[in-house]
Design a protein around this motif. Structure first.
Motif, PDB file in Angstrom:
ATOM      1  N   LYS A 101      -6.733   2.449   0.994  1.00 22.94           N
ATOM      2  CA  LYS A 101      -5.754   2.923   2.307  1.00 22.94           C
ATOM      3  C   LYS A 101      -4.275   3.219   1.567  1.00 22.94           C
ATOM      4  CE  LYS A 101      -4.795   2.779   6.861  1.00 22.94           C
ATOM      5  NZ  LYS A 101      -5.110   1.989   8.283  1.00 22.94           N
ATOM      6  N   VAL A 102      -3.716   3.829   1.844  1.00 23.85           N
ATOM      7  CA  VAL A 102      -2.092   3.648   1.443  1.00 23.85           C
ATOM      8  C   VAL A 102      -1.496   2.705   2.193  1.00 23.85           C
ATOM      9  CG1 VAL A 102      -0.059   5.041   1.360  1.00 23.85           C
ATOM     10  CG2 VAL A 102      -2.282   6.413   0.635  1.00 23.85           C
ATOM     11  N   GLU A 103      -0.636   1.957   1.340  1.00 24.07           N
ATOM     12  CA  GLU A 103       0.050   0.633   1.840  1.00 24.07           C
ATOM     13  C   GLU A 103       1.555   1.192   2.083  1.00 24.07           C
ATOM     14  OE1 GLU A 103      -0.281  -2.651  -0.736  1.00 24.07           O
ATOM     15  OE2 GLU A 103      -2.399  -2.190  -1.320  1.00 24.07           O
ATOM     16  N   HIS A 104       1.910   0.612   3.381  1.00 26.06           N
ATOM     17  CA  HIS A 104       3.247   1.009   3.577  1.00 26.06           C
ATOM     18  C   HIS A 104       4.224  -0.328   3.574  1.00 26.06           C
ATOM     19  CE1 HIS A 104       2.357   5.109   5.076  1.00 26.06           C
ATOM     20  NE2 HIS A 104       1.134   4.689   5.392  1.00 26.06           N
ATOM     21  N   HIS A 105       5.497  -0.369   2.879  1.00 22.25           N
ATOM     22  CA  HIS A 105       6.277  -1.377   2.722  1.00 22.25           C
ATOM     23  C   HIS A 105       7.724  -0.853   2.836  1.00 22.25           C
ATOM     24  CE1 HIS A 105       3.318  -3.921   1.133  1.00 22.25           C
ATOM     25  NE2 HIS A 105       2.706  -3.051   0.234  1.00 22.25           N
ATOM     26  N   ARG A 106       8.421  -1.748   3.175  1.00 27.14           N
ATOM     27  CA  ARG A 106      10.089  -1.672   3.270  1.00 27.14           C
ATOM     28  C   ARG A 106      10.816  -2.255   2.012  1.00 27.14           C
ATOM     29  NH1 ARG A 106      11.518   0.821   7.724  1.00 27.14           N
ATOM     30  NH2 ARG A 106      13.567   0.383   7.386  1.00 27.14           N
ATOM     31  N   TYR A 107      11.671  -1.791   1.537  1.00 20.02           N
ATOM     32  CA  TYR A 107      12.369  -2.435   0.239  1.00 20.02           C
ATOM     33  C   TYR A 107      13.889  -2.562   0.367  1.00 20.02           C
ATOM     34  CZ  TYR A 107      14.254   2.030  -0.874  1.00 20.02           C
ATOM     35  OH  TYR A 107      14.970   3.459  -0.908  1.00 20.02           O
ATOM     36  N   GLY A 108      14.470  -2.369   1.551  1.00 19.64           N
ATOM     37  CA  GLY A 108      15.688  -2.834   2.006  1.00 19.64           C
ATOM     38  C   GLY A 108      15.905  -2.392   3.332  1.00 19.64           C
ATOM     39  N   PRO A 109      17.260  -2.680   3.807  1.00 17.02           N
ATOM     40  CA  PRO A 109      17.472  -2.876   5.358  1.00 17.02           C
ATOM     41  C   PRO A 109      17.665  -1.311   5.907  1.00 17.02           C
ATOM     42  CG  PRO A 109      19.549  -2.902   4.045  1.00 17.02           C
ATOM     43  CD  PRO A 109      18.476  -3.148   3.013  1.00 17.02           C
ATOM     44  N   ASP A 110      17.851  -0.358   5.157  1.00 17.62           N
ATOM     45  CA  ASP A 110      18.145   0.671   5.941  1.00 17.62           C
ATOM     46  C   ASP A 110      16.843   1.532   6.223  1.00 17.62           C
ATOM     47  OD1 ASP A 110      20.293   3.236   6.010  1.00 17.62           O
ATOM     48  OD2 ASP A 110      18.360   4.281   5.656  1.00 17.62           O
ATOM     49  N   ARG A 111      16.703   2.486   7.543  1.00 13.84           N
ATOM     50  CA  ARG A 111      15.602   2.921   7.775  1.00 13.84           C
ATOM     51  C   ARG A 111      14.843   3.867   6.911  1.00 13.84           C
ATOM     52  NH1 ARG A 111      15.827   8.334   9.808  1.00 13.84           N
ATOM     53  NH2 ARG A 111      18.069   9.103   9.735  1.00 13.84           N
ATOM     54  N   ARG A 112      15.803   4.365   5.737  1.00 13.82           N
ATOM     55  CA  ARG A 112      15.061   5.324   4.718  1.00 13.82           C
ATOM     56  C   ARG A 112      14.260   4.242   3.675  1.00 13.82           C
ATOM     57  NH1 ARG A 112      13.759  10.310   5.173  1.00 13.82           N
ATOM     58  NH2 ARG A 112      13.866  10.458   2.969  1.00 13.82           N
ATOM     59  N   HIS A 113      14.559   3.091   3.449  1.00 13.69           N
ATOM     60  CA  HIS A 113      14.158   2.355   2.521  1.00 13.69           C
ATOM     61  C   HIS A 113      12.517   1.833   2.758  1.00 13.69           C
ATOM     62  CE1 HIS A 113      18.325   0.665   1.676  1.00 13.69           C
ATOM     63  NE2 HIS A 113      18.107   1.787   1.289  1.00 13.69           N
ATOM     64  N   ARG A 114      11.800   2.889   2.471  1.00 13.53           N
ATOM     65  CA  ARG A 114      10.571   2.818   2.643  1.00 13.53           C
ATOM     66  C   ARG A 114       9.655   3.482   1.435  1.00 13.53           C
ATOM     67  NH1 ARG A 114       9.316   6.612   5.440  1.00 13.53           N
ATOM     68  NH2 ARG A 114      11.231   7.548   6.023  1.00 13.53           N
ATOM     69  N   LEU A 115       8.441   2.736   1.215  1.00 13.54           N
ATOM     70  CA  LEU A 115       7.847   3.377   0.160  1.00 13.54           C
ATOM     71  C   LEU A 115       6.301   3.285   0.438  1.00 13.54           C
ATOM     72  CD1 LEU A 115       6.573   0.421  -1.525  1.00 13.54           C
ATOM     73  CD2 LEU A 115       8.556   0.349  -2.033  1.00 13.54           C
ATOM     74  N   GLN A 116       5.255   3.999  -0.191  1.00 10.06           N
ATOM     75  CA  GLN A 116       3.992   4.068  -0.107  1.00 10.06           C
ATOM     76  C   GLN A 116       3.396   3.455  -1.525  1.00 10.06           C
ATOM     77  OE1 GLN A 116       2.558   7.661   1.491  1.00 10.06           O
ATOM     78  NE2 GLN A 116       3.964   7.658   3.108  1.00 10.06           N
ATOM     79  N   VAL A 117       2.209   2.861  -1.366  1.00  9.66           N
ATOM     80  CA  VAL A 117       1.430   2.263  -2.540  1.00  9.66           C
ATOM     81  C   VAL A 117       0.200   2.851  -2.590  1.00  9.66           C
ATOM     82  CG1 VAL A 117       0.665   0.118  -3.836  1.00  9.66           C
ATOM     83  CG2 VAL A 117       2.842  -0.025  -2.625  1.00  9.66           C
ATOM     84  N   PHE A 118      -0.073   3.516  -3.843  1.00  7.14           N
ATOM     85  CA  PHE A 118      -1.670   3.942  -4.143  1.00  7.14           C
ATOM     86  C   PHE A 118      -2.136   3.202  -5.108  1.00  7.14           C
ATOM     87  CE2 PHE A 118       1.432   7.378  -2.545  1.00  7.14           C
ATOM     88  CZ  PHE A 118       0.725   8.134  -1.765  1.00  7.14           C
ATOM     89  N   ARG A 119      -3.310   2.879  -4.678  1.00  7.21           N
ATOM     90  CA  ARG A 119      -4.179   2.071  -5.784  1.00  7.21           C
ATOM     91  C   ARG A 119      -5.601   2.265  -5.643  1.00  7.21           C
ATOM     92  NH1 ARG A 119      -2.755  -3.045  -5.964  1.00  7.21           N
ATOM     93  NH2 ARG A 119      -0.951  -3.101  -4.653  1.00  7.21           N
TER      94      ARG A 119
END
Length: 350
Positions: A101-119
């Motif tokens: 399942k795709v993981e969701h994380h935040r890498y910084g303080p802004d609301r656009r600082h988001r990433l998804q992890v595929f594995r």
């Protein structure tokens, strides 16, 4: 822009339309005959698009053969028959087999600082990582939108893939989005153990505007002005991949173009662009690749894809599958031998 990536679907619709309108096709109905003729012509053009995509699927690998050292290939380098058939008949159905399942994380303080992890579900530890930045003309787009066939393909083969978003519009004006892209790299290395990745084997990639960010990041390691607050973080990469990218300046200042930061120490680079791109002219991408070839002591591969439009990898088409295979092979080479095998600074003529 995506019609030529799933022509079988449109061919089928055309055939259905013809069958449904047979009662309108008669000498006494010239408009019906004209409509039928246009539909048949469209079906023929789409059929040719299928043939062209299948025939040109070797172009990305050929570009790598030209750029990389002899003997670089280590495995089968063409999409399997199953992948080609699936790409032709079912390009719009994502292949998620074996993926977690795709993981969701935040890498910084802004609301656009988001990433998804595929594995993979059974992912090993210490694997290489590919970080991808989406397109959208620096005004739109989001993580997990672009190049999904590529990221799923790499993840299925043991890589961890990250799809990151960044600040857009005025908030992301140069160099803010570049800072965000570098922050993603810094966050990834800080969380390498939790992600199960090897922080020394990082490939950065991007689509359209994201390709601009990927190349800018790859060509400016160790420049603290683009890393406010995390100046000491290592944001170097093993290689960079640009997909239908824009590589020109973003402001009136030439420094906002990644090409202005080209040096002999640039990492291996792979640029892929469609020769029918109506958003970013192919001449621009070709010029960027040639400039990098003249300057860099590492390989710079350039693949010009016949018949390809912008966003040619939005669906799992025949072309997208071929691109995924080539990027995977290039990335595997780059995180292995790519950082230590160099070529001489031979100029490449225009």
């Amino acid at each position: 822009m995506t019609v030529n990536e799933m022509p079988i679907i449109w061919i089928s619709l055309g055939v259905v339309s013809l069958i449904a309108s047979t009662d309108q096709i008669a000498p006494s109905n010239p408009m019906g005959l004209l409509a039928a003729a246009l539909t048949v012509a469209a079906i023929g053009a789409l059929a040719w698009a299928v043939i062209a995509a299948v025939r040109s699927r070797s172009v990305p690998m050929w570009a790598l053969d030209v750029a990389l050292p002899d003997g670089w290939r280590t495995s089968t380098d063409s999409p399997s028959v199953g992948r080609v058939v699936r790409g032709a008949l079912l390009p719009f159905i994502p292949d998620r087999r074996g993926l977690a399942k795709v993981e969701h994380h935040r890498y910084g303080p802004d609301r656009r600082h988001r990433l998804q992890v595929f594995r993979r579900r059974d992912a090993s530890a210490g694997v290489p990582i590919l970080i991808h930045f989406h397109g959208g003309r620096f005004r739109g787009g989001d993580a997990g939108r672009d190049s999904l066939p590529l990221m799923r393909s790499l993840a299925r083969r043991g890589w961890v893939c990250v799809s990151a978003t960044y600040r857009l519009g005025d908030a992301g004006a140069f160099p803010a989005s570049v800072v965000d892209a570098k922050r993603v790299l810094a966050w990834t290395r800080d969380h390498a153990h939790a992600l199960g990745v090897d922080p020394t084997r990082v490939v950065v990639a991007g689509s359209s505007a994201g390709a601009h960010l990927a190349m800018f990041v790859a060509l400016t390691p160790g420049q603290p002005s683009y890393q406010p607050g995390f100046e000491s973080a290592d944001v170097s990469v093993s290689a960079a991949v640009g997909l239908y990218g824009y590589y020109g300046p973003r402001t009136s200042e030439p420094i906002s173009s990644p090409a202005q930061h080209a040096t002999a120490a640039a990492p291996p680079i792979f640029v892929l662009h469609g020769d029918h791109d109506s958003i970013v002219p192919v001449d621009w991408a070709r010029g960027f690749a040639q400039q990098m070839q003249r300057v860099s002591h590492h390989p710079v591969a350039y693949a010009e894809l016949p018949g390809a439009q912008h966003t040619f990898d939005m669906f799992s088409s025949v072309r997208a599958e071929a691109v995924a295979v080539a990027v995977e092979r290039f990335s595997n080479w780059a995180v292995g031998a790519g950082r230590v095998l160099t070529k001489g600074p031979e100029p490449v003529t225009d």
